[in-house]
Design an enzyme around this catalytic site. Structure first.
Site, PDB file in Angstrom:
ATOM      1  N   ASP A  27       0.834  -1.196   0.000  1.00 56.38           N
ATOM      2  CA  ASP A  27       0.000   0.000   0.000  1.00 56.38           C
ATOM      3  C   ASP A  27       0.872   1.251   0.000  1.00 56.38           C
ATOM      4  O   ASP A  27       1.866   1.332   0.730  1.00 56.38           O
ATOM      5  CB  ASP A  27      -0.842  -0.023   1.287  1.00 56.38           C
ATOM      6  CG  ASP A  27      -1.807   1.132   1.388  1.00 56.38           C
ATOM      7  OD1 ASP A  27      -2.839   1.077   0.695  1.00 56.38           O
ATOM      8  OD2 ASP A  27      -1.550   2.086   2.148  1.00 56.38           O
ATOM      9  N   GLU A  81       1.084  -0.900  -5.186  1.00 57.14           N
ATOM     10  CA  GLU A  81       0.071   0.103  -5.529  1.00 57.14           C
ATOM     11  C   GLU A  81       0.819   1.288  -6.127  1.00 57.14           C
ATOM     12  O   GLU A  81       1.335   2.139  -5.411  1.00 57.14           O
ATOM     13  CB  GLU A  81      -0.702   0.549  -4.280  1.00 57.14           C
ATOM     14  CG  GLU A  81      -1.848   1.479  -4.659  1.00 57.14           C
ATOM     15  CD  GLU A  81      -2.356   2.357  -3.527  1.00 57.14           C
ATOM     16  OE1 GLU A  81      -3.507   2.795  -3.611  1.00 57.14           O
ATOM     17  OE2 GLU A  81      -1.612   2.627  -2.566  1.00 57.14           O
TER      18      GLU A  81
HETATM   19  C1  NOJ Z   1      -4.423   3.092  -0.597  1.00 54.77           C
HETATM   20  C2  NOJ Z   1      -5.562   2.218  -0.192  1.00 54.77           C
HETATM   21  O1  NOJ Z   1      -5.986   1.478  -1.308  1.00 54.77           O
HETATM   22  C3  NOJ Z   1      -6.638   3.125   0.334  1.00 54.77           C
HETATM   23  O2  NOJ Z   1      -7.843   2.452   0.539  1.00 54.77           O
HETATM   24  C4  NOJ Z   1      -6.125   3.743   1.613  1.00 54.77           C
HETATM   25  O3  NOJ Z   1      -7.068   4.691   2.083  1.00 54.77           O
HETATM   26  C5  NOJ Z   1      -4.785   4.455   1.396  1.00 54.77           C
HETATM   27  N1  NOJ Z   1      -3.869   3.702   0.582  1.00 54.77           N
HETATM   28  C6  NOJ Z   1      -4.109   4.713   2.711  1.00 54.77           C
HETATM   29  O4  NOJ Z   1      -3.654   3.511   3.280  1.00 54.77           O
END
Ligand code: NOJ
Length: 585
Positions: A247, A309
């Site tokens: 993430d 991500e």
């Molecule tokens: C990306 C995640 O997919 C999202 O849902 C989250 O709010 C943020 N990162 C912070 O962790």
């Protein structure tokens, strides 16, 4: 939320791709030359919304285990489970309070072990979400860190004294955040609105939080942080997980001088100026962490995988996340441009350009068009009238390209975005502060629709954490399983093809008729027979270009009932919004 909107413009690049051909392997297995993840079909599960086994209205791990047979039937081979660790749920799990346990509302470690064992029996890989950028403000690391300036964890987060507010040039966001005469050290804003700095009286200092105030950023310049986080990752590797979805990795580091980010035009949903995250995102130091993490993960037996991500505005920046041959980083950085680029639309030219680019990276591409942060693709690419037909075209592009593909629970049945209509119903905090400009992410997180029955078969409790979409009476797994022309049956068919057909599995991808504004055509070459994919993005039947595939062809998959089992392509027309996959007869 604004992930889609936040992406910058994209550059066009030339296609270089071609792939080694390997013999098909059964799902879930791999060889040294062709690791399993190279052909993965990843299915993202949002645990709150997938299956509720104990009737409390919130999904749980046993609810996932109960549906593994459904996932096997669909044909996916890898599950990415969004965070299920103990968490105050300020950001529904992305605020982790303990990296080595299970949140009691989702079950316990025995439930997790059983889920993993049952998944493995079905050749399903399990990938966990790992949040390295920040923890919950209730994590013991942060509680200790916030207590004083001289505790052993004092430097585990990004603390700053702030600047004297008197006489300083401050942004409006800084001006609203003055404590004891101190303003935050710079103009940085949280992704979710407001200042990215929070004052803590006990330390008389601010801490930095890129996301919610309950999500303090870890200080990755402190080696103890890396050691602790890598320890948490080892905990799960030792338990046998197949990898991680990482993430928000691009924001691990901040500029040591904490310089102001440049101001861009316009304002965000909270009415604050848009900033360019020049000094708070993608600092070069992050690549060192990725390289060390990769080395650690690769040292484990069994081909563990790192998925990133990675919202990147162009393919060159995405490519950087693979690292180099000698210093590899992520196995699979997500290509989020195709699905979420700010100009993304249901358009043959958009899909062609993005798919051409996707082939240019140095590793295996990973395509994503749906996730828990963006309205569902069936709505983004739909026109309100031909949504299912268009979704079949999008699914065909995703599942017949040379790439790992990622899908999101509900997407294969065409679950729609159910955005709250009243602010008092919103659960995602950003939808409350951003209302009505940004209504948050609840719409794409509603309970999974298994049946036409009460609560869509998700829960026995009528009070589910988000309301079940009333359209579950027609959009659900049970009904669509019984209909050969459903979106779900289309997915099952394409997924089986992608697994069994050597050209689709591994073959090089070559684009044909590349000036056609309506029809996207590509050929996959591999095994002893090529495959031709033709996708009509227009609402009219379209003539096919000459010479696409001479001779008689056989239909492998056709989304329109009028498409024949065998045909010659010369003079043929592709029906409106039709996807047609053929091979020489
Ligand atoms: C990306 C995640 O997919 C999202 O849902 C989250 O709010 C943020 N990162 C912070 O962790």
């Amino acid at each position: 939320m604004g992930m889609v909107r936040r992406l910058a413009g994209m550059a066009c690049v030339v296609w270089l791709g071609s792939a080694a051909i390997a013999a098909p392997a059964p799902p879930g297995t791999g060889t040294a030359a062709a690791p399993w993840w190279q052909h993965a079909l990843v299915y993202e599960i949002y645990p709150r919304s997938f299956g509720d086994s104990n009737g409390d209205g919130v999904g749980d791990l046993n609810g996932i285990t109960a549906h593994l047979d459904d996932l096997q039937k669909l044909g996916v081979d890898t599950l990415w489970i969004a965070p299920m660790y103990p968490s105050p749920q300020a950001d529904f799990g992305y605020d982790i309070a303990d990296y080595e346990a299970i949140d009691p509302q989702y079950g316990n470690m025995a439930d997790f072990d059983r889920l993993q064992a049952e998944a493995k029996k079905r050749h399903l890989h399990v990938v966990l979400d790992m949040v390295m950028n920040h923890t919950s403000d209730k994590h013991t690391w942060f509680l200790a860190s916030a207590a004083s300036r001289d505790n052993p964890k004092a430097d585990w987060y990004v603390w700053n004294d702030g600047i004297d507010a008197a006489g300083a040039t401050l942004s409006a966001v800084q001006k609203r955040n003055i404590h004891d005469g101190k303003a935050p050290p710079n103009n940085w804003e949280s992704v979710f609105g407001g200042s990215a700095w929070q004052w803590v009286p006990a330390r008389k200092q601010f801490y930095y939080h890129r996301f919610y105030v309950q999500q303090p950023d870890l200080n990755w310049r402190n080696p103890a942080v890396e050691k602790a986080m890598f320890g948490a990752i080892r905990f799960w590797l030792d338990r046998g997980v197949d990898g991680f979805r990482l993430d928000a990795i691009s924001t691990l580091f901040e500029d040591p001088r904490l310089r102001n980010d440049p101001i861009r035009s316009g304002t965000n949903a909270q009415g604050e100026p848009n900033l360019q995250s020049l000094y708070s995102d993608k600092l070069p130091e992050v690549h060192g962490v990725m390289r060390r993490l990769r080395a650690m993960v690769d040292a484990y037996p069994g081909q563990r995988v790192l998925i990133g991500e990675t919202y990147e505005p162009d393919i060159a920046q995405l490519d950087a996340w693979y690292g180099t041959k000698d210093a590899p980083e992520l196995h699979l950085p997500m290509n989020l441009q195709l699905g979420f680029g700010w100009q993304a639309s249901f358009d043959a030219r958009w899909f062609r350009t993005r798919l051409q680019e996707s082939q240019q990276v140095h590793g295996q591409p990973l395509l994503v068009v749906d996730n828990h942060d963006n309205p569902r693709s069936i709505d983004r690419f739909g026109d309100g009238q031909h949504d299912v037909a268009r979704a079949k075209v999008v699914a065909a592009a995703l599942l017949t390209s040379r790439a790992v593909a990622l899908t999101y629970y509900g997407a294969p049945i065409g679950m729609t975005t159910a955005t709250p209509t009243r602010v008092e119903d919103v659960r995602d905090p950003v939808g409350i502060t951003g209302w009505p400009k940004d209504k948050g992410r609840d719409g794409e997180r509603t309970p999974m629709q298994w049946t036409a029955g009460p609560q869509a078969g998700f829960s026995t409790n009528p009070h589910t954490w988000l309301p079940v979409n009333p359209n579950h009476v027609t959009i659900n797994v049970a009904d669509e399983s019984a209909r050969p022309d459903s979106l779900l049956s289309w997915h099952r068919q394409l997924i089986a093809l992608r697994r069994d057909n050597p050209a689709l599995r591994d073959g090089a991808m070559r684009f044909l008729d590349t000036d056609n504004p309506d029809v996207l055509v590509y050929r996959r070459d591999g095994g002893d027979r090529p495959v031709l994919v033709m996708l009509n993005f227009s609402g009219k039947a379209q003539p096919l270009a000459k010479g696409l595939m001479p001779g008689k062809v056989r239909t492998l998959a056709g989304s329109d009932a009028s498409l024949p089992a065998t045909a010659t392509l010369e003079g043929a027309r592709l029906p409106a919004y039709a996807a047609w996959v053929v091979t020489p007869d």
